[in-house]
Write an enzyme that holds these catalytic residues in place. Structure first.
Site, PDB file in Angstrom:
ATOM      1  N   THR A  12       7.690  -9.172   2.957  1.00 48.39           N
ATOM      2  CA  THR A  12       7.628  -7.936   3.748  1.00 48.39           C
ATOM      3  C   THR A  12       6.798  -6.874   3.021  1.00 48.39           C
ATOM      4  OG1 THR A  12       9.638  -7.088   2.705  1.00 48.39           O
ATOM      5  CG2 THR A  12       9.929  -8.362   4.721  1.00 48.39           C
TER       6      THR A  12
ATOM      7  N   ARG B 142      14.228  -8.913   1.223  1.00 49.00           N
ATOM      8  CA  ARG B 142      15.602  -8.406   1.201  1.00 49.00           C
ATOM      9  C   ARG B 142      16.025  -7.884   2.579  1.00 49.00           C
ATOM     10  NH1 ARG B 142      14.999  -4.536  -3.859  1.00 49.00           N
ATOM     11  NH2 ARG B 142      12.955  -4.593  -2.917  1.00 49.00           N
TER      12      ARG B 142
ATOM     13  N   LYS C 212      -0.532 -10.334 -11.077  1.00 52.34           N
ATOM     14  CA  LYS C 212      -0.544  -9.545 -12.305  1.00 52.34           C
ATOM     15  C   LYS C 212       0.392  -8.336 -12.140  1.00 52.34           C
ATOM     16  CE  LYS C 212      -3.461  -5.834 -12.035  1.00 52.34           C
ATOM     17  NZ  LYS C 212      -4.435  -4.880 -12.208  1.00 52.34           N
TER      18      LYS C 212
ATOM     19  N   ASP D  80      -5.924 -13.572 -10.954  1.00 49.43           N
ATOM     20  CA  ASP D  80      -6.712 -12.402 -11.333  1.00 49.43           C
ATOM     21  C   ASP D  80      -7.713 -12.324 -10.198  1.00 49.43           C
ATOM     22  OD1 ASP D  80      -8.991 -10.893 -12.249  1.00 49.43           O
ATOM     23  OD2 ASP D  80      -8.067 -10.951 -14.231  1.00 49.43           O
ATOM     24  N   HIS D  81      -7.552 -11.353  -9.305  1.00 46.58           N
ATOM     25  CA  HIS D  81      -8.334 -11.443  -8.057  1.00 46.58           C
ATOM     26  C   HIS D  81      -9.842 -11.341  -8.308  1.00 46.58           C
ATOM     27  CE1 HIS D  81      -8.401  -7.013  -8.013  1.00 46.58           C
ATOM     28  NE2 HIS D  81      -9.372  -7.105  -7.115  1.00 46.58           N
TER      29      HIS D  81
ATOM     30  N   LYS E  32     -13.577 -13.421  -6.585  1.00 49.11           N
ATOM     31  CA  LYS E  32     -14.746 -12.795  -5.947  1.00 49.11           C
ATOM     32  C   LYS E  32     -15.907 -13.795  -5.930  1.00 49.11           C
ATOM     33  CE  LYS E  32     -13.459  -8.087  -7.220  1.00 49.11           C
ATOM     34  NZ  LYS E  32     -13.361  -7.277  -6.017  1.00 49.11           N
TER      35      LYS E  32
ATOM     36  N   HIS F  91      -9.251  -8.079 -15.608  1.00 49.05           N
ATOM     37  CA  HIS F  91     -10.509  -8.255 -14.878  1.00 49.05           C
ATOM     38  C   HIS F  91     -11.748  -8.181 -15.782  1.00 49.05           C
ATOM     39  CE1 HIS F  91      -7.750  -7.755 -11.687  1.00 49.05           C
ATOM     40  NE2 HIS F  91      -7.808  -6.451 -11.574  1.00 49.05           N
TER      41      HIS F  91
HETATM   42  C1  BG6 Z   1      -6.543  -3.869  -9.295  1.00 45.06           C
HETATM   43  C2  BG6 Z   1      -6.134  -2.608  -9.999  1.00 45.06           C
HETATM   44  O1  BG6 Z   1      -6.169  -4.992 -10.030  1.00 45.06           O
HETATM   45  O2  BG6 Z   1      -7.947  -3.863  -9.095  1.00 45.06           O
HETATM   46  C3  BG6 Z   1      -6.573  -1.387  -9.224  1.00 45.06           C
HETATM   47  O3  BG6 Z   1      -4.728  -2.590 -10.172  1.00 45.06           O
HETATM   48  C4  BG6 Z   1      -8.049  -1.449  -8.930  1.00 45.06           C
HETATM   49  O4  BG6 Z   1      -6.266  -0.190  -9.930  1.00 45.06           O
HETATM   50  C5  BG6 Z   1      -8.420  -2.789  -8.314  1.00 45.06           C
HETATM   51  O5  BG6 Z   1      -8.352  -0.403  -8.038  1.00 45.06           O
HETATM   52  C6  BG6 Z   1      -9.922  -2.918  -8.188  1.00 45.06           C
HETATM   53  O6  BG6 Z   1     -10.222  -4.053  -7.466  1.00 45.06           O
HETATM   54  P1  BG6 Z   1     -11.556  -4.184  -6.617  1.00 45.06           P
HETATM   55  O7  BG6 Z   1     -11.497  -5.551  -6.035  1.00 45.06           O
HETATM   56  O8  BG6 Z   1     -11.528  -3.087  -5.600  1.00 45.06           O
HETATM   57  O9  BG6 Z   1     -12.696  -3.979  -7.576  1.00 45.06           O
END
Ligand code: BG6
Length: 484
Positions: free
Chosen positions: A12, A44, A149, A178-179, A183, A241
């Site tokens: 949620t 929850r 994270k 780690d997004h 990318k 990152h």
């Molecule tokens: C996140 C951070 O992991 O990455 C944020 O917690 C940040 O503070 C963000 O704004 C930035 O991601 P991106 O994909 O917009 O560069």
């Protein structure tokens, strides 16, 4: 791809709404989900299946950038079930187990189970322990854990968390998101560096003079002061990152291209990173915080004036650092990293500046040369640009920089979460952070955390809407360079 059950803790929550459901639906539309799949959302709140399904419908409609096919959306939603769960209550995990088994029977699914923890970090350990305790992870198929994270708060807490998780899951079963690794342009670095002899042969200290990695943001702390006051830019961006981008840039071609080998060459980069000590810390790290200023034509508050931030806060909203890698490829090449909030522009990019040995040959004003630059724009305008010197074809005799450019600007690129979830479903860990990488990152960061805590590095203020404190410019100027 194996048929499976996808169990989402935090169903949620905000991340699920903005990223996870739209990614799952996009994968479904692209026929990239397993043929049979049960999705179980946990939270929850007193929701039922219908409530979850209508929530997901809203999320997909608001956040998917494609046209929605109503019939397909409906059949996607039908795979969803909701289970109310208090994550500290083992009995609730028993009920969850019953639901998972019931759906496995109905859909004739093998016992492949993926657990996605889209919850606050304080719940990670408890959930992993209860998954094990309740028998949920004792399956005849495979089990995987996706975890968001932050992974720990410093070296010690990261180690503790890892020890606890490893009681329930093996390293190969843990997918740490780690997004940035999701990318498309970051994923492309591997190919760019390894599949192009023309770049591969230059990827070293003989030809490269310095490397600059920037992640600048125009947003401020937003509504996250509670988290950010403690995290600062070091924990929020640098430890994860920025260091992941460094590893992906500095790695060298492995024996073969496999997840294991790629992670191994990344680890080697971290292993060779020169640790900071009391004297290098002051010279190589800049700590900044934004003050009032103008961003995108709008007046914005200073960090200490933001809601939820203490008026005496010394939290870093900007950090820049010079890193050195002590291996045969990179010895002597500075890697400069900088990241910050409320900067002039939103841009994540990597710039490789090549040495310019011929600059003295062309030493008159008419004929000065610029360094060759390879600029990799990660976000928002995904592109690769190579700057070369060329004789002007129209104006006699002058040398001028020309740009060879590839841009994906008009292409529809997948979102990071789409690529990462797809990899986790397949069981490909290449673009997830291995524990070795996480541990070595915290180890390298730890002296910075301590120096900030003890105020050993001055806090430099910068006006919102600029590119950070002057000290960050000085950091590169002192070595004879400029930020690109
Ligand atoms: C996140 C951070 O992991 O990455 C944020 O917690 C940040 O503070 C963000 O704004 C930035 O991601 P991106 O994909 O917009 O560069």
């Amino acid at each position: 791809m194996d048929s499976m059950t996808f169990v989402l803790f935090g169903a949620t929550g905000d991340l699920a709404k903005r990223k996870i459901y739209p990614a799952l639906f996009n994968l479904y539309m692209d026929q990239s989900l397993p043929a049979a799949m049960s999705i179980i959302g946990l939270g929850r709140r007193e929701w039922n299946n219908e409530r979850l399904q209508s929530h997901v419908r809203e999320a997909v409609t608001a956040h998917c950038k494609r046209e929605i096919d109503e019939e397909k959306l409906q059949s996607f939603l039908e795979a969803l079930r909701y289970c109310r769960l208090n994550i500290t209550n083992l009995e609730d995990f028993g009920r969850l187990h019953d639901l998972i088994k019931q759906r496995e029977e109905e859909l004739k699914l093998p016992e492949n189970r993926l657990f996605y923890l889209s919850v606050a970090p304080k719940f990670f350990e408890g959930i992993a322990a209860n998954i094990k305790e309740s028998g949920l992870s004792s399956t005849k198929g495979w089990r995987r854990l996706i975890i968001e994270k932050p992974f720990g708060n410093d070296l010690e807490t990261a180690r503790q968390l890892n020890r606890k998780l490893s009681r329930s899951f093996n390293e190969e079963e843990i997918f740490r998101i780690d997004h940035y690794l999701g990318k498309p342009m970051i994923q492309n670095l591997e190919t760019l560096e390894f599949a192009n002899p023309v770049l591969q042969s230059l990827w070293n200290n003989q030809y490269v003079s310095n490397v600059q990695i920037t992640a600048s943001e125009t947003v401020g702390v937003e509504k996250r002061a509670g988290y950010y006051e403690h995290a600062g830019a070091v924990r929020d961006m640098l430890q994860n990152h920025m260091l992941q981008m460094l590893m992906m840039t500095a790695m060298h071609v492995p024996q073969k291209i496999s997840p294991k080998d790629i992670r191994e060459v990344k680890r080697k980069v971290m292993d060779a990173l020169v640790p900071l000590n009391a004297s290098t810390l002051k010279k190589q790290v800049v700590r900044g915080q934004y003050t009032r200023g103008e961003v995108d034509g709008e007046l914005v508050a200073g960090y200490t004036e933001e809601d939820g931030v203490s008026s005496t806060s010394k939290t870093d909203t900007f950090v820049a650092a010079k890193l050195l890698i002590d291996n045969d490829f990179w010895r002597g090449v500075p890697f400069y990293l900088r990241t910050g909030k409320r900067l002039e522009q939103k841009s994540t990019r990597i710039v490789i500046e090549f040495k310019n040995p011929l600059k003295d040959l062309y030493n008159n004003e008419e004929e000065s040369t610029s360094p060759n630059l390879l600029t990799i724009e990660i976000n928002p305008n995904e592109s690769i640009t190579l700057q070369l010197n060329s004789k002007s074809l129209t104006r006699d005799g002058k040398i001028e920089p020309v740009h060879i450019n590839f841009s994906a600007k008009d292409k529809h690129l997948p979102e990071a979460y789409e690529l990462l979830i797809f990899d986790a479903l397949k069981g490909d860990p290449t673009f997830f952070a291995h524990w070795n990488e996480v541990e070595l990152s915290w180890k390298w960061i730890q002296p910075i955390l301590e120096a900030f805590e003890n105020d050993l590095i001055p806090l430099e203020y910068y006006e919102a809407g600029t590119m950070g404190p002057k000290a960050a410019d000085q950091l590169v100027n002192d070595d004879g360079f400029n930020w690109w």
